[in-house]
Design a protein around this motif. Sequence first.
Motif, PDB file in Angstrom:
ATOM      1  N   ALA A 212      66.961  35.929  -6.806  1.00  0.00           N
ATOM      2  CA  ALA A 212      67.665  35.124  -5.800  1.00  0.00           C
ATOM      3  C   ALA A 212      68.246  33.858  -6.433  1.00  0.00           C
ATOM      4  CB  ALA A 212      66.716  34.766  -4.655  1.00  0.00           C
ATOM      5  N   ILE A 213      67.464  33.217  -7.304  1.00  0.00           N
ATOM      6  CA  ILE A 213      67.953  32.006  -7.978  1.00  0.00           C
ATOM      7  C   ILE A 213      69.141  32.353  -8.875  1.00  0.00           C
ATOM      8  CG2 ILE A 213      67.358  30.232  -9.687  1.00  0.00           C
ATOM      9  CD1 ILE A 213      64.526  30.230  -8.443  1.00  0.00           C
ATOM     10  N   LYS A 214      69.064  33.505  -9.548  1.00  0.00           N
ATOM     11  CA  LYS A 214      70.188  33.940 -10.394  1.00  0.00           C
ATOM     12  C   LYS A 214      71.455  34.077  -9.550  1.00  0.00           C
ATOM     13  CE  LYS A 214      71.943  37.984 -12.776  1.00  0.00           C
ATOM     14  NZ  LYS A 214      71.717  39.379 -13.102  1.00  0.00           N
ATOM     15  N   TRP A 215      71.355  34.725  -8.386  1.00  0.00           N
ATOM     16  CA  TRP A 215      72.543  34.934  -7.554  1.00  0.00           C
ATOM     17  C   TRP A 215      73.062  33.629  -6.952  1.00  0.00           C
ATOM     18  CZ3 TRP A 215      75.894  38.501  -7.984  1.00  0.00           C
ATOM     19  CH2 TRP A 215      75.510  39.721  -8.547  1.00  0.00           C
ATOM     20  N   LEU A 216      72.161  32.725  -6.612  1.00  0.00           N
ATOM     21  CA  LEU A 216      72.596  31.419  -6.118  1.00  0.00           C
ATOM     22  C   LEU A 216      73.293  30.625  -7.228  1.00  0.00           C
ATOM     23  CD1 LEU A 216      69.578  30.494  -3.838  1.00  0.00           C
ATOM     24  CD2 LEU A 216      71.939  30.932  -3.117  1.00  0.00           C
ATOM     25  N   THR A 217      72.840  30.788  -8.468  1.00  0.00           N
ATOM     26  CA  THR A 217      73.490  30.146  -9.600  1.00  0.00           C
ATOM     27  C   THR A 217      74.886  30.727  -9.814  1.00  0.00           C
ATOM     28  OG1 THR A 217      71.343  29.751 -10.627  1.00  0.00           O
ATOM     29  CG2 THR A 217      73.267  29.606 -12.070  1.00  0.00           C
ATOM     30  N   ILE A 218      75.031  32.032  -9.657  1.00  0.00           N
ATOM     31  CA  ILE A 218      76.349  32.668  -9.773  1.00  0.00           C
ATOM     32  C   ILE A 218      77.272  32.142  -8.672  1.00  0.00           C
ATOM     33  CG2 ILE A 218      77.583  34.867  -9.499  1.00  0.00           C
ATOM     34  CD1 ILE A 218      75.174  36.180 -10.977  1.00  0.00           C
ATOM     35  N   ILE A 219      76.742  32.026  -7.451  1.00  0.00           N
ATOM     36  CA  ILE A 219      77.552  31.481  -6.345  1.00  0.00           C
ATOM     37  C   ILE A 219      77.963  30.040  -6.654  1.00  0.00           C
ATOM     38  CG2 ILE A 219      77.451  30.767  -3.909  1.00  0.00           C
ATOM     39  CD1 ILE A 219      75.677  33.318  -3.472  1.00  0.00           C
TER      40      ILE A 219
ATOM     41  N   ILE B 108      65.994  21.797  -1.230  1.00  0.00           N
ATOM     42  CA  ILE B 108      66.014  22.769  -2.329  1.00  0.00           C
ATOM     43  C   ILE B 108      64.609  22.969  -2.883  1.00  0.00           C
ATOM     44  CG2 ILE B 108      66.800  23.126  -4.712  1.00  0.00           C
ATOM     45  CD1 ILE B 108      69.454  21.810  -3.795  1.00  0.00           C
ATOM     46  N   SER B 109      63.868  21.876  -3.030  1.00  0.00           N
ATOM     47  CA  SER B 109      62.518  21.963  -3.574  1.00  0.00           C
ATOM     48  C   SER B 109      61.617  22.830  -2.700  1.00  0.00           C
ATOM     49  CB  SER B 109      61.938  20.552  -3.699  1.00  0.00           C
ATOM     50  OG  SER B 109      60.646  20.590  -4.221  1.00  0.00           O
ATOM     51  N   ILE B 110      61.735  22.676  -1.389  1.00  0.00           N
ATOM     52  CA  ILE B 110      60.926  23.472  -0.460  1.00  0.00           C
ATOM     53  C   ILE B 110      61.390  24.927  -0.465  1.00  0.00           C
ATOM     54  CG2 ILE B 110      60.398  23.811   1.986  1.00  0.00           C
ATOM     55  CD1 ILE B 110      60.585  20.677   2.202  1.00  0.00           C
ATOM     56  N   THR B 111      62.714  25.127  -0.423  1.00  0.00           N
ATOM     57  CA  THR B 111      63.285  26.476  -0.391  1.00  0.00           C
ATOM     58  C   THR B 111      62.996  27.236  -1.682  1.00  0.00           C
ATOM     59  OG1 THR B 111      65.059  25.614   0.991  1.00  0.00           O
ATOM     60  CG2 THR B 111      65.425  27.756  -0.009  1.00  0.00           C
TER      61      THR B 111
ATOM     62  N   GLY C 125      74.149   5.785   0.491  1.00  0.00           N
ATOM     63  CA  GLY C 125      74.508   7.079   1.080  1.00  0.00           C
ATOM     64  C   GLY C 125      74.390   8.208   0.079  1.00  0.00           C
ATOM     65  N   ILE C 126      74.845   7.965  -1.127  1.00  0.00           N
ATOM     66  CA  ILE C 126      74.749   8.985  -2.184  1.00  0.00           C
ATOM     67  C   ILE C 126      73.278   9.268  -2.494  1.00  0.00           C
ATOM     68  CG2 ILE C 126      75.195   9.441  -4.634  1.00  0.00           C
ATOM     69  CD1 ILE C 126      77.836   7.820  -4.259  1.00  0.00           C
ATOM     70  N   LEU C 127      72.495   8.205  -2.596  1.00  0.00           N
ATOM     71  CA  LEU C 127      71.065   8.354  -2.887  1.00  0.00           C
ATOM     72  C   LEU C 127      70.349   9.144  -1.790  1.00  0.00           C
ATOM     73  CD1 LEU C 127      68.805   7.463  -4.857  1.00  0.00           C
ATOM     74  CD2 LEU C 127      68.508   5.456  -3.413  1.00  0.00           C
ATOM     75  N   LEU C 128      70.618   8.831  -0.532  1.00  0.00           N
ATOM     76  CA  LEU C 128      70.002   9.567   0.574  1.00  0.00           C
ATOM     77  C   LEU C 128      70.444  11.030   0.596  1.00  0.00           C
ATOM     78  CD1 LEU C 128      70.170   6.924   3.444  1.00  0.00           C
ATOM     79  CD2 LEU C 128      68.116   7.783   2.284  1.00  0.00           C
ATOM     80  N   HIS C 129      71.718  11.263   0.318  1.00  0.00           N
ATOM     81  CA  HIS C 129      72.234  12.632   0.239  1.00  0.00           C
ATOM     82  C   HIS C 129      71.494  13.413  -0.833  1.00  0.00           C
ATOM     83  CE1 HIS C 129      74.938  15.446  -1.915  1.00  0.00           C
ATOM     84  NE2 HIS C 129      75.176  15.892  -0.694  1.00  0.00           N
ATOM     85  N   ASP C 130      71.363  12.813  -2.010  1.00  0.00           N
ATOM     86  CA  ASP C 130      70.707  13.493  -3.131  1.00  0.00           C
ATOM     87  C   ASP C 130      69.248  13.800  -2.819  1.00  0.00           C
ATOM     88  OD1 ASP C 130      73.138  13.114  -4.363  1.00  0.00           O
ATOM     89  OD2 ASP C 130      72.397  11.769  -5.923  1.00  0.00           O
ATOM     90  N   LEU C 131      68.526  12.822  -2.302  1.00  0.00           N
ATOM     91  CA  LEU C 131      67.113  13.032  -1.992  1.00  0.00           C
ATOM     92  C   LEU C 131      66.920  14.075  -0.897  1.00  0.00           C
ATOM     93  CD1 LEU C 131      65.720   9.378  -2.135  1.00  0.00           C
ATOM     94  CD2 LEU C 131      65.250  11.258  -3.725  1.00  0.00           C
ATOM     95  N   GLY C 132      67.749  14.019   0.132  1.00  0.00           N
ATOM     96  CA  GLY C 132      67.655  15.004   1.214  1.00  0.00           C
ATOM     97  C   GLY C 132      67.944  16.407   0.734  1.00  0.00           C
ATOM     98  N   LEU C 133      69.036  16.547   0.009  1.00  0.00           N
ATOM     99  CA  LEU C 133      69.418  17.863  -0.515  1.00  0.00           C
ATOM    100  C   LEU C 133      68.339  18.428  -1.427  1.00  0.00           C
ATOM    101  CD1 LEU C 133      71.587  20.108  -1.001  1.00  0.00           C
ATOM    102  CD2 LEU C 133      72.339  18.716  -2.942  1.00  0.00           C
ATOM    103  N   LEU C 134      67.854  17.603  -2.340  1.00  0.00           N
ATOM    104  CA  LEU C 134      66.866  18.094  -3.302  1.00  0.00           C
ATOM    105  C   LEU C 134      65.510  18.359  -2.655  1.00  0.00           C
ATOM    106  CD1 LEU C 134      67.979  15.976  -6.321  1.00  0.00           C
ATOM    107  CD2 LEU C 134      68.070  18.462  -6.115  1.00  0.00           C
TER     108      LEU C 134
ATOM    109  N   THR D 123      72.276  21.222  -7.130  1.00  0.00           N
ATOM    110  CA  THR D 123      71.667  22.377  -6.467  1.00  0.00           C
ATOM    111  C   THR D 123      71.250  23.410  -7.505  1.00  0.00           C
ATOM    112  OG1 THR D 123      73.008  21.993  -4.500  1.00  0.00           O
ATOM    113  CG2 THR D 123      72.040  24.190  -4.752  1.00  0.00           C
ATOM    114  N   LYS D 124      72.146  23.687  -8.435  1.00  0.00           N
ATOM    115  CA  LYS D 124      71.849  24.683  -9.473  1.00  0.00           C
ATOM    116  C   LYS D 124      70.632  24.262 -10.292  1.00  0.00           C
ATOM    117  CE  LYS D 124      74.001  25.043 -13.428  1.00  0.00           C
ATOM    118  NZ  LYS D 124      75.020  25.137 -14.434  1.00  0.00           N
ATOM    119  N   GLN D 125      70.617  23.020 -10.754  1.00  0.00           N
ATOM    120  CA  GLN D 125      69.489  22.558 -11.574  1.00  0.00           C
ATOM    121  C   GLN D 125      68.205  22.468 -10.748  1.00  0.00           C
ATOM    122  OE1 GLN D 125      69.251  22.257 -14.829  1.00  0.00           O
ATOM    123  NE2 GLN D 125      71.384  22.900 -14.966  1.00  0.00           N
ATOM    124  N   GLY D 126      68.331  22.053  -9.486  1.00  0.00           N
ATOM    125  CA  GLY D 126      67.159  21.988  -8.619  1.00  0.00           C
ATOM    126  C   GLY D 126      66.549  23.358  -8.389  1.00  0.00           C
ATOM    127  N   LEU D 127      67.393  24.366  -8.197  1.00  0.00           N
ATOM    128  CA  LEU D 127      66.898  25.729  -8.008  1.00  0.00           C
ATOM    129  C   LEU D 127      66.287  26.290  -9.292  1.00  0.00           C
ATOM    130  CD1 LEU D 127      69.687  27.345  -5.812  1.00  0.00           C
ATOM    131  CD2 LEU D 127      67.296  26.970  -5.164  1.00  0.00           C
TER     132      LEU D 127
END
Length: 194
Positions: free
Chosen positions: A163-170, A152-155, A140-149, A11-15
């Motif tokens: 906002a990205i800085k604060w999400l990275t801190i979280i 994240i890519s759209i968001t 399952g791991i692959l689908l989880h990763d693709l779905g999550l990313l 999530t951090k790297q994707g953001l």
Amino acid sequence: MPVGAITVEMTKQGLKNGFLHGWAVGLGGITIDLTLIILLSAGLASILALPIIQIPMWLIGAAFLLFLGYDSIINADKDITLSGEKVKKSFFSSFKNGVLVAVSPGNLVFWVNVFGVVLAKNYASDQSHFIIVALGILSGILLHDLGLLSIISITRKALSRKAIKWLTIISGILLICFAGYFVYEFIQSVKVYI
């Protein structure tokens, strides 16, 4: 799938750097997952399940996650690439982060305790069933990763640098919380033998 240290790092790297860098973390993690499946089928599960191995792994994992969390917080405003900007971080660097998080002792303990038990049970009964279960876990791991990313890519397109800085801190705080959980598990494991 439960949120773990690899999910937080993805999530951090994707953001911060986009879909491909989050995906690189996931690929690093799945590389270790595949390696662990092979090693578990070769008998590693019984070795890693030994208390003399598992108990220190909780503490080592806690230290590792504490370091990652601290690093995320301290460097939260560095290397942020907004949507449309050229990414400065290398794909391999993100892949390496995924591998490092995946080989953390805490991830290994998780694998042995959750997937290791399931895989060992299936390996003992039928090796072809073992392969099907292993492929199911990896899928399952692959689908989880693709779905999550994908989310994240759209968001990420709507997020500002702040906002990205604060999400990275979280994310860093979550990694530190995982470290606290590992310390708790270490203490509980030690209590059993005292």
